[in-house]
Design a protein around this motif. Structure first.
Motif, PDB file in Angstrom:
ATOM      1  N   GLU A 123       0.851  -1.155   0.038  1.00 57.14           N
ATOM      2  CA  GLU A 123       0.016  -0.008  -0.002  1.00 57.14           C
ATOM      3  C   GLU A 123       0.816   1.197  -0.102  1.00 57.14           C
ATOM      4  O   GLU A 123       0.662   2.119  -0.672  1.00 57.14           O
ATOM      5  CB  GLU A 123      -0.963  -0.110   1.103  1.00 57.14           C
ATOM      6  N   LEU A 124       1.819   1.208   0.726  1.00 53.10           N
ATOM      7  CA  LEU A 124       3.070   2.342   0.789  1.00 53.10           C
ATOM      8  C   LEU A 124       3.400   2.603  -0.487  1.00 53.10           C
ATOM      9  O   LEU A 124       3.581   3.758  -0.902  1.00 53.10           O
ATOM     10  CB  LEU A 124       3.760   2.210   1.920  1.00 53.10           C
ATOM     11  N   VAL A 125       3.941   1.697  -1.254  1.00 48.42           N
ATOM     12  CA  VAL A 125       4.762   1.735  -2.376  1.00 48.42           C
ATOM     13  C   VAL A 125       3.869   2.061  -3.422  1.00 48.42           C
ATOM     14  O   VAL A 125       4.227   2.969  -4.363  1.00 48.42           O
ATOM     15  CB  VAL A 125       5.333   0.378  -2.878  1.00 48.42           C
ATOM     16  N   SER A 126       2.494   1.758  -3.494  1.00 51.92           N
ATOM     17  CA  SER A 126       1.537   1.938  -4.499  1.00 51.92           C
ATOM     18  C   SER A 126       1.050   3.657  -4.308  1.00 51.92           C
ATOM     19  O   SER A 126       1.080   4.168  -5.504  1.00 51.92           O
ATOM     20  CB  SER A 126       0.311   1.212  -4.377  1.00 51.92           C
ATOM     21  N   GLY A 127       1.092   3.940  -3.161  1.00 52.09           N
ATOM     22  CA  GLY A 127       0.698   5.464  -3.074  1.00 52.09           C
ATOM     23  C   GLY A 127       2.209   6.386  -3.617  1.00 52.09           C
ATOM     24  O   GLY A 127       1.902   7.204  -4.260  1.00 52.09           O
ATOM     25  N   ILE A 128       3.316   5.864  -3.581  1.00 49.74           N
ATOM     26  CA  ILE A 128       4.689   6.514  -3.860  1.00 49.74           C
ATOM     27  C   ILE A 128       4.488   6.579  -5.431  1.00 49.74           C
ATOM     28  O   ILE A 128       4.883   7.721  -6.003  1.00 49.74           O
ATOM     29  CB  ILE A 128       5.746   5.697  -3.396  1.00 49.74           C
ATOM     30  N   GLY A 129       4.073   5.533  -5.999  1.00 46.48           N
ATOM     31  CA  GLY A 129       4.179   5.652  -7.620  1.00 46.48           C
ATOM     32  C   GLY A 129       3.296   6.573  -8.061  1.00 46.48           C
ATOM     33  O   GLY A 129       3.322   7.057  -9.030  1.00 46.48           O
TER      34      GLY A 129
ATOM     35  N   TYR B  70      10.525   4.774  -4.508  1.00 47.95           N
ATOM     36  CA  TYR B  70       9.555   3.692  -5.050  1.00 47.95           C
ATOM     37  C   TYR B  70      10.382   2.333  -5.073  1.00 47.95           C
ATOM     38  O   TYR B  70       9.786   1.444  -4.501  1.00 47.95           O
ATOM     39  CB  TYR B  70       8.976   3.964  -6.316  1.00 47.95           C
ATOM     40  N   THR B  71      11.472   2.490  -5.660  1.00 47.74           N
ATOM     41  CA  THR B  71      12.367   1.184  -5.787  1.00 47.74           C
ATOM     42  C   THR B  71      12.989   0.801  -4.439  1.00 47.74           C
ATOM     43  O   THR B  71      12.717  -0.388  -4.116  1.00 47.74           O
ATOM     44  CB  THR B  71      13.627   1.387  -6.879  1.00 47.74           C
ATOM     45  N   ALA B  72      13.409   1.779  -3.647  1.00 45.92           N
ATOM     46  CA  ALA B  72      14.001   1.406  -2.320  1.00 45.92           C
ATOM     47  C   ALA B  72      13.283   0.941  -1.680  1.00 45.92           C
ATOM     48  O   ALA B  72      13.378  -0.294  -0.863  1.00 45.92           O
ATOM     49  CB  ALA B  72      14.862   2.602  -1.848  1.00 45.92           C
ATOM     50  N   PHE B  73      12.054   1.432  -1.438  1.00 44.56           N
ATOM     51  CA  PHE B  73      10.823   1.069  -0.405  1.00 44.56           C
ATOM     52  C   PHE B  73      10.314  -0.350  -0.783  1.00 44.56           C
ATOM     53  O   PHE B  73       9.745  -0.985  -0.062  1.00 44.56           O
ATOM     54  CB  PHE B  73       9.714   2.033  -0.254  1.00 44.56           C
ATOM     55  N   GLY B  74      10.394  -0.722  -2.074  1.00 41.61           N
ATOM     56  CA  GLY B  74       9.769  -1.942  -2.523  1.00 41.61           C
ATOM     57  C   GLY B  74      10.381  -3.222  -2.578  1.00 41.61           C
ATOM     58  O   GLY B  74      10.121  -4.189  -3.078  1.00 41.61           O
ATOM     59  N   ARG B  75      11.876  -3.147  -2.004  1.00 43.09           N
ATOM     60  CA  ARG B  75      12.735  -4.185  -2.024  1.00 43.09           C
ATOM     61  C   ARG B  75      12.149  -5.233  -0.746  1.00 43.09           C
ATOM     62  O   ARG B  75      12.676  -6.279  -0.738  1.00 43.09           O
ATOM     63  CB  ARG B  75      13.971  -3.785  -1.633  1.00 43.09           C
TER      64      ARG B  75
ATOM     65  N   ALA C 242      25.137  -3.653   2.481  1.00 44.86           N
ATOM     66  CA  ALA C 242      24.160  -2.569   1.937  1.00 44.86           C
ATOM     67  C   ALA C 242      24.584  -2.312   0.667  1.00 44.86           C
ATOM     68  O   ALA C 242      25.627  -2.182   0.073  1.00 44.86           O
ATOM     69  CB  ALA C 242      24.830  -1.216   2.772  1.00 44.86           C
ATOM     70  N   LEU C 243      23.505  -1.955  -0.347  1.00 47.70           N
ATOM     71  CA  LEU C 243      23.654  -1.558  -1.605  1.00 47.70           C
ATOM     72  C   LEU C 243      22.934  -0.454  -1.840  1.00 47.70           C
ATOM     73  O   LEU C 243      22.240   0.259  -1.126  1.00 47.70           O
ATOM     74  CB  LEU C 243      22.742  -2.681  -2.375  1.00 47.70           C
ATOM     75  N   THR C 244      22.974   0.108  -3.153  1.00 48.63           N
ATOM     76  CA  THR C 244      22.307   1.045  -3.601  1.00 48.63           C
ATOM     77  C   THR C 244      21.124   0.577  -4.221  1.00 48.63           C
ATOM     78  O   THR C 244      20.827  -0.502  -4.588  1.00 48.63           O
ATOM     79  CB  THR C 244      22.908   2.122  -4.639  1.00 48.63           C
ATOM     80  N   ALA C 245      20.046   1.491  -4.299  1.00 51.22           N
ATOM     81  CA  ALA C 245      18.677   1.173  -5.083  1.00 51.22           C
ATOM     82  C   ALA C 245      18.976   0.662  -6.544  1.00 51.22           C
ATOM     83  O   ALA C 245      18.408  -0.227  -6.993  1.00 51.22           O
ATOM     84  CB  ALA C 245      17.796   2.363  -4.957  1.00 51.22           C
ATOM     85  N   HIS C 246      20.060   1.289  -7.134  1.00 53.09           N
ATOM     86  CA  HIS C 246      20.158   0.722  -8.394  1.00 53.09           C
ATOM     87  C   HIS C 246      20.936  -0.531  -8.455  1.00 53.09           C
ATOM     88  O   HIS C 246      20.524  -1.344  -9.271  1.00 53.09           O
ATOM     89  CB  HIS C 246      21.089   1.902  -9.013  1.00 53.09           C
ATOM     90  N   GLN C 247      21.709  -1.019  -7.592  1.00 50.07           N
ATOM     91  CA  GLN C 247      22.025  -2.382  -7.595  1.00 50.07           C
ATOM     92  C   GLN C 247      20.935  -3.315  -6.974  1.00 50.07           C
ATOM     93  O   GLN C 247      21.095  -4.527  -7.428  1.00 50.07           O
ATOM     94  CB  GLN C 247      23.057  -2.385  -6.510  1.00 50.07           C
ATOM     95  N   ALA C 248      20.001  -2.848  -6.465  1.00 55.43           N
ATOM     96  CA  ALA C 248      18.921  -3.528  -5.508  1.00 55.43           C
ATOM     97  C   ALA C 248      17.885  -3.831  -6.611  1.00 55.43           C
ATOM     98  O   ALA C 248      16.821  -4.646  -6.393  1.00 55.43           O
ATOM     99  CB  ALA C 248      18.798  -3.113  -4.520  1.00 55.43           C
ATOM    100  N   VAL C 249      17.679  -3.044  -7.588  1.00 53.99           N
ATOM    101  CA  VAL C 249      16.534  -3.303  -8.411  1.00 53.99           C
ATOM    102  C   VAL C 249      16.493  -4.545  -9.104  1.00 53.99           C
ATOM    103  O   VAL C 249      17.503  -5.226  -9.450  1.00 53.99           O
ATOM    104  CB  VAL C 249      16.558  -2.097  -9.717  1.00 53.99           C
TER     105      VAL C 249
END
Length: 751
Positions: free
Chosen positions: A530-536, A703-708, A671-678
């Protein structure tokens, strides 16, 4: 959503000291680093974009996994070479090449004149006039050949060549560590090439212009100057390469000229012309799209010039055109991709579509909602786009199963090994081997159905998940590899970060509207979903989290952020949520900074797996991020080290990284960056937002970071109002590409 009180301050992590120093020897950075994530300045032509982990240079040699005769990287290189041969044939079939150093004529000369006119504010040449639209035609099947046998690995430069380059580098004051990459990049006679043109050093990954200038001054002495034609040409190519790191496949000519001017190039137009004449860059003109409600407005400089010439007559108004300059590599890949996609769209005849719709209708009738829509769309079209978040992956999986029951040859590819695992869960244990693969494994031939005698993939339906992660070169290889009559379904989440490599393939195809688009109506479940959908949608909403699925931890500074992140991973999340520390991933905006991946990984290693780091900084049991090629991050764990190199376990696959490649391709991975974690997911995620990294935040990043995190998300929040502002006001940075223009010339929009 719960909030925990701030704890006592911890100790700051180690300072980031890895940035190269201006005016000194060049130090090559790792393939996954860029200016944005290192905390350094962004490239001149455009700020480093969401592809921040793409890397500036060529991919490092990927080590061979234990028990395999040919490495995946070597097979990938063979596939890329095959693509380059195909697009080179296409290029050769068109207008002949311009002799190096020769004068331009015809359209190319007109385009160069247009470039200079735009720079000087003069009236553009007649080349800006819109040509008559060409009639639609069916794209011919490209010539295919059997895939070449994968070589044992990239050719290593001869020791004598490396020694000769090393001696020249020492003469110019450059570090000896650049000898091997310089010899490999410049090829035979690298030392002579560098002596004749010292600015060729800029072709080596990690070298900065000020470092190449220092090298040139040491070799040329008084002959060295900012107006040297070789310098202008090399800087033009370097700026285009930096733009590619930021995701662009081309640059607007005025923007490129402005960037050259900032680098003290006296005549930017002449520098661009020299690069084009030598074949280092290509120039294009693309008509600007007309906005709704009227024609596109011409640039002010064009209007002013027309007024001065007394030619402001409406009958003579010309449709504005943008002049673009790009590297041949990406220009040809984008052209090849457009041709391949147009071929897929046009190769499925109306009779075939009608029969397929009848054959597939029982499967569509048995499905519901957007799954049924996807099945019907794929039955009648050669190219289909599907959008949705994590839960929506079940829909393309259902499509693959339905097609398999009809007797079609099917394959589904994901961006990462973890994505392949999650995809395979939808198929169950009874799915045929090779149904779920990774994109890289499919193209290299190490996974999937293999190829037919013509060199095409042996599939009737290919579904590619995580489609926003496709860069233009990878997408071109996929399109070129599909046979006539095959169906391609690209599925992904358009709100996530774009590809690490250049291009924005999925976004361009959505905008071009040349094929059916199916939007999933399957939402992600739970408070995190729900949180990530709102961010989108641009909204950072407070969500109910009765089971502490979402926790906000406010912090005052970077030292406290590191302390709380370590506390969450090592104690709080395992105790309160039941997720062990090895299944919890920390995500932060960049590698550098007081709370970047380096500082966080150092603190997490000290707490979770302390050791002397005697194997290049690593110990058995360390979590790592292995980067076999730019833009591809594979999580794993260190097993041991010996004379062969560093032994890793990457998702159950043993990998041996040679000693000389460890520094370039392996990082600690707590620890990773969001670009690495996508494209990856873990049971729990801890997102660290330090106050010094707010400039890196955007809606796609958040959006990407919170959705991992699948079950739990903790946000170590020190960004204050920058977080809601990024979600509401900072969309993805634009990328300059040509795919929409190229594709619309061959396939008219469906709506």
């Amino acid at each position: 959503m719960s909030t925990e009180p701030a704890a006592a301050e911890g100790h700051p992590g180690p300072a980031d000291t890895d940035a190269p120093r201006a005016g000194q020897g060049a130090e090559a950075t790792g393939p996954e680093e860029t200016a944005a994530e290192e905390g350094a300045g962004a490239p001149d032509p455009a700020d480093t974009d969401d592809g921040a982990d793409a890397g500036a240079g060529a991919p490092a040699a990927e080590p061979t996994a234990e028990g395999e005769g040919v490495s995946e990287a070597a097979a990938e290189i063979a596939a890329q070479r095959e693509l380059q041969e195909r697009i080179a044939q296409r290029k050769a079939a068109k207008e002949g090449p311009i002799a190096a150093g020769g004068k331009l004529s015809g359209t190319a000369a007109d385009l160069l004149a247009a470039v200079r006119a735009v720079e000087s504010g003069e009236r553009p040449a007649a080349v800006f006039s819109e040509p008559a639209p060409a009639p639609r035609k069916v794209v011919a099947e490209p010539v295919r050949r059997a895939p070449a046998a994968a070589p044992a690995g990239p050719a290593e430069p001869a020791a004598e060549a490396v020694d000769a380059v090393r001696a020249l580098l020492a003469e110019g004051g450059a570090p000896a560590s650049l000898a091997a990459p310089a010899a490999a990049t410049l090829g035979e006679g690298a030392d002579s090439a560098l002596r004749d043109d010292p600015w060729q050093l800029l072709r080596i990954p990690g070298v900065r212009p000020e470092q190449a200038d220092g090298f040139a001054r040491a070799l040329l002495g008084a002959e060295c100057g900012p107006d040297d034609e070789r310098r202008g040409r090399a800087l033009t190519v370097w700026l285009l390469e930096q733009a590619a790191v930021a995701g662009h496949t081309a640059l607007d000519a005025p923007l490129l000229a402005e960037a050259l001017g900032k680098r003290a190039v006296p005549d930017p137009g002449e520098a661009v012309q020299s690069a084009i004449a030598e074949g280092d860059a290509l120039v294009f003109q693309d008509a600007l799209e007309e906005p709704p409600g009227g024609p596109a407005r011409a640039p002010e400089s064009t209007q002013e010039t027309a007024a001065q010439d007394g030619s402001q007559d409406g009958d003579e108004a010309e449709r504005p055109v943008r002049v673009l300059v790009g590297l041949e590599r990406y220009a040809l890949a984008e052209e090849s991709l457009a041709d391949g996609l147009a071929r897929l769209v046009n190769s499925l005849s109306k009779d075939d579509s009608s029969q397929a719709l009848a054959d597939w209708e029982p499967a569509a009738a048995a499905a519901a909602g957007s799954t049924a829509e996807l099945i019907r769309a794929a039955a009648g079209h050669g190219l289909v786009l599907h959008t949705g978040a994590e839960a929506a992956r079940a829909e393309p999986a259902a499509l693959v199963q339905a097609a398999a029951r009809l007797g079609l040859r099917v394959c589904a590819a994901a961006h990462s090994v973890d994505g392949r695992r999650r995809l395979a869960e939808h198929f169950g244990p009874g799915a045929p081997e090779g149904t779920a693969v990774t994109v890289s494994g499919l193209l290299s031939g190490t996974e999937g159905p293999g190829r037919d005698r013509d060199g095409a993939l042996a599939v009737d339906l290919l579904v590619v998940l995580d489609a926003p992660q496709l860069d233009v070169e990878t997408a071109a290889m996929l399109a070129e590899s599909l046979p006539d009559g095959a169906r391609l379904v690209l599925s992904g989440d358009p709100s996530a970060l774009w590809s690490a490599g250049p291009g924005r393939v999925f976004a361009d195809l959505l905008a071009a509207r040349v094929c059916p688009q199916i939007a999933s109506r399957t939402p992600d479940p739970g408070p995190v979903g729900e949180l990530v959908s709102g961010i989108g949608a641009g909204e950072l909403n407070e969500v109910a989290a009765p089971g502490k699925e979402v926790v906000i931890v406010p912090v005052r500074d970077a030292a406290e952020a590191i302390h709380r992140a370590v506390q969450l991973v090592a104690d709080s999340v395992p105790r309160a949520i039941g997720v062990p520390s090895e299944q919890t991933q920390v995500i932060t905006p960049g590698h550098g900074g007081a709370a970047g991946t380096r500082a966080l990984n150092a603190a997490l290693k000290e707490r979770l797996n302390p050791g002397p780091g005697r194997f290049g900084g690593f110990d058995p049991g360390d979590r790592i991020a292995y980067v076999p090629a730019p833009g591809r991050t594979v999580p794993g764990r260190v097993v041991r080290a010996d004379a062969d190199g560093l032994h890793l376990d990457c998702a159950g696959t043993p990998v041996v990284v040679p000693q000389d490649a460890v520094e370039r391709t392996v990082r600690h991975g707590w620890a990773l960056t969001a670009h690495q974690a996508v494209g990856l997911r873990w049971p729990a995620a801890v997102v660290v937002l330090p106050g010094d990294a707010t400039q890196a935040l955007s809606r796609p990043w958040v959006y990407t970071a919170f959705g991992r995190g699948e079950r739990h998300l903790s946000v170590v929040h020190g960004a204050d109002t920058a977080l809601p502002r990024a979600v509401a006001e900072v969309p993805a940075k634009p990328r300059t590409t040509r795919l929409q223009t190229l594709l619309r010339a061959q396939v008219p929009p469906t709506q």
